[in-house]
Design a protein around this motif. Structure first.
Motif, PDB file in Angstrom:
ATOM      1  N   TYR A 125       0.839  -1.207   0.000  1.00 58.00           N
ATOM      2  CA  TYR A 125       0.000   0.000   0.000  1.00 58.00           C
ATOM      3  C   TYR A 125       0.872   1.254   0.000  1.00 58.00           C
ATOM      4  O   TYR A 125       0.586   2.227  -0.689  1.00 58.00           O
ATOM      5  CB  TYR A 125      -0.930  -0.001   1.215  1.00 58.00           C
ATOM      6  N   GLY A 126       1.960   1.236   0.778  1.00 61.99           N
ATOM      7  CA  GLY A 126       2.870   2.373   0.817  1.00 61.99           C
ATOM      8  C   GLY A 126       3.524   2.615  -0.529  1.00 61.99           C
ATOM      9  O   GLY A 126       3.709   3.765  -0.948  1.00 61.99           O
ATOM     10  N   ALA A 127       3.886   1.536  -1.224  1.00 65.11           N
ATOM     11  CA  ALA A 127       4.499   1.667  -2.548  1.00 65.11           C
ATOM     12  C   ALA A 127       3.525   2.306  -3.534  1.00 65.11           C
ATOM     13  O   ALA A 127       3.922   3.145  -4.367  1.00 65.11           O
ATOM     14  CB  ALA A 127       4.945   0.299  -3.051  1.00 65.11           C
ATOM     15  N   LYS A 128       2.251   1.936  -3.449  1.00 63.90           N
ATOM     16  CA  LYS A 128       1.240   2.542  -4.327  1.00 63.90           C
ATOM     17  C   LYS A 128       1.092   4.032  -4.037  1.00 63.90           C
ATOM     18  O   LYS A 128       0.958   4.841  -4.950  1.00 63.90           O
ATOM     19  CB  LYS A 128      -0.104   1.830  -4.131  1.00 63.90           C
TER      20      LYS A 128
ATOM     21  N   ARG B 252       3.186  10.949   0.111  1.00 61.48           N
ATOM     22  CA  ARG B 252       4.491  10.558   0.658  1.00 61.48           C
ATOM     23  C   ARG B 252       4.414  10.354   2.175  1.00 61.48           C
ATOM     24  O   ARG B 252       5.068   9.461   2.721  1.00 61.48           O
ATOM     25  CB  ARG B 252       5.541  11.615   0.300  1.00 61.48           C
ATOM     26  N   PHE B 253       3.602  11.179   2.829  1.00 60.82           N
ATOM     27  CA  PHE B 253       3.388  11.004   4.267  1.00 60.82           C
ATOM     28  C   PHE B 253       2.717   9.660   4.543  1.00 60.82           C
ATOM     29  O   PHE B 253       3.097   8.924   5.466  1.00 60.82           O
ATOM     30  CB  PHE B 253       2.524  12.145   4.812  1.00 60.82           C
ATOM     31  N   ILE B 254       1.720   9.317   3.732  1.00 62.35           N
ATOM     32  CA  ILE B 254       1.030   8.041   3.889  1.00 62.35           C
ATOM     33  C   ILE B 254       1.995   6.889   3.635  1.00 62.35           C
ATOM     34  O   ILE B 254       2.005   5.887   4.363  1.00 62.35           O
ATOM     35  CB  ILE B 254      -0.182   7.959   2.938  1.00 62.35           C
ATOM     36  N   CYS B 255       2.833   7.031   2.597  1.00 61.43           N
ATOM     37  CA  CYS B 255       3.833   6.005   2.304  1.00 61.43           C
ATOM     38  C   CYS B 255       4.759   5.787   3.499  1.00 61.43           C
ATOM     39  O   CYS B 255       4.983   4.644   3.922  1.00 61.43           O
ATOM     40  CB  CYS B 255       4.644   6.411   1.071  1.00 61.43           C
ATOM     41  N   MET B 256       5.287   6.877   4.055  1.00 60.74           N
ATOM     42  CA  MET B 256       6.212   6.759   5.181  1.00 60.74           C
ATOM     43  C   MET B 256       5.520   6.170   6.409  1.00 60.74           C
ATOM     44  O   MET B 256       6.117   5.380   7.156  1.00 60.74           O
ATOM     45  CB  MET B 256       6.811   8.124   5.516  1.00 60.74           C
ATOM     46  N   THR B 257       4.237   6.544   6.617  1.00 60.92           N
ATOM     47  CA  THR B 257       3.476   5.989   7.742  1.00 60.92           C
ATOM     48  C   THR B 257       3.328   4.479   7.595  1.00 60.92           C
ATOM     49  O   THR B 257       3.577   3.713   8.538  1.00 60.92           O
ATOM     50  CB  THR B 257       2.083   6.646   7.829  1.00 60.92           C
ATOM     51  N   MET B 258       2.905   4.045   6.394  1.00 59.27           N
ATOM     52  CA  MET B 258       2.703   2.619   6.150  1.00 59.27           C
ATOM     53  C   MET B 258       4.015   1.843   6.276  1.00 59.27           C
ATOM     54  O   MET B 258       4.066   0.771   6.891  1.00 59.27           O
ATOM     55  CB  MET B 258       2.096   2.405   4.759  1.00 59.27           C
TER      56      MET B 258
END
Length: 202
Positions: free
Chosen positions: A82-85, A184-190
């Motif tokens: 999910y983070g990669a997406k 990008r924030f969501i990616c880093m969180t995941m």
């Protein structure tokens, strides 16, 4: 009422921590894509887990660590994907209206993502079932379900506030860079949560 108030306070402090659920609810709220059903589903999942914890099922999780292991590994894989997406999406600059259009998904897809983010994250079980369940054990009689009810109320208030509140941030996300930063924030969180989950197995 003291037990109820403590349930609201302790439950709220656990739920409001930045996590996969909160990041997803925020993005759905910004996109106005099935935001209320997703907020309701997250609240109901928390309510189910909190009720299970107050009922004493936290001891079952502690007794069978395999449950936590399966959730940790499966959750880490899910969050990495999910983070990669989200990271890939961050390189396509778009406004919030374009993001909502390009990121449009069916209610079924949004529900399945919510279920994955929730049930594949062992922190859900540790925070709600084990931790809140352990704290509720100090209360007796009617005070115990009142503590659980307070925690459930905090969950409903938080997720619906996050969903509705996201709409007030819409003007900010007319700037394409803001949408990229969010992804990008969501990616880093995941990815951070995934790293925490998988670290003990390395």
């Amino acid at each position: 009422m003291q037990a109820f108030i403590q349930g609201v306070g302790i439950g709220g402090s656990l739920i409001m921590a930045v996590g996969a659920q909160n990041a997803f609810v925020l993005k759905q709220g910004l996109k106005r894509s099935h935001s209320l059903p997703i907020a309701a589903l997250c609240s109901l999942i928390d309510a189910l887990m909190i009720t299970a914890g107050v009922a004493g099922l936290g001891h079952l999780i502690l007794a069978f660590p395999l449950i936590k292991d399966i959730a940790s590994i499966g959750g880490a894989i899910f969050l990495l994907v999910y983070g990669a997406k989200a990271l890939k999406s961050s390189f396509n600059e778009q406004t919030i209206s374009e993001g909502a259009t390009k990121g449009a998904e069916t209610l079924k897809a949004a529900v399945l993502t919510t279920l994955g983010i929730s049930f594949l994250n062992p922190h859900l079980y540790l925070d709600t079932v084990v931790l809140l369940g352990s704290i509720s054990a100090q209360f007796e009689g009617v005070d115990r379900p009142l503590f659980g009810a307070g925690a459930v109320l905090a969950s409903f208030v938080w997720f619906f506030s996050l969903s509705f509140g996201a709409r007030y941030l819409s003007p900010l996300f007319q700037n394409p860079k803001a949408w990229s930063y969010l992804d990008r924030f969501i990616c880093m969180t995941m990815w951070t949560i995934a790293a925490v989950l998988i670290w003990p197995y390395l």
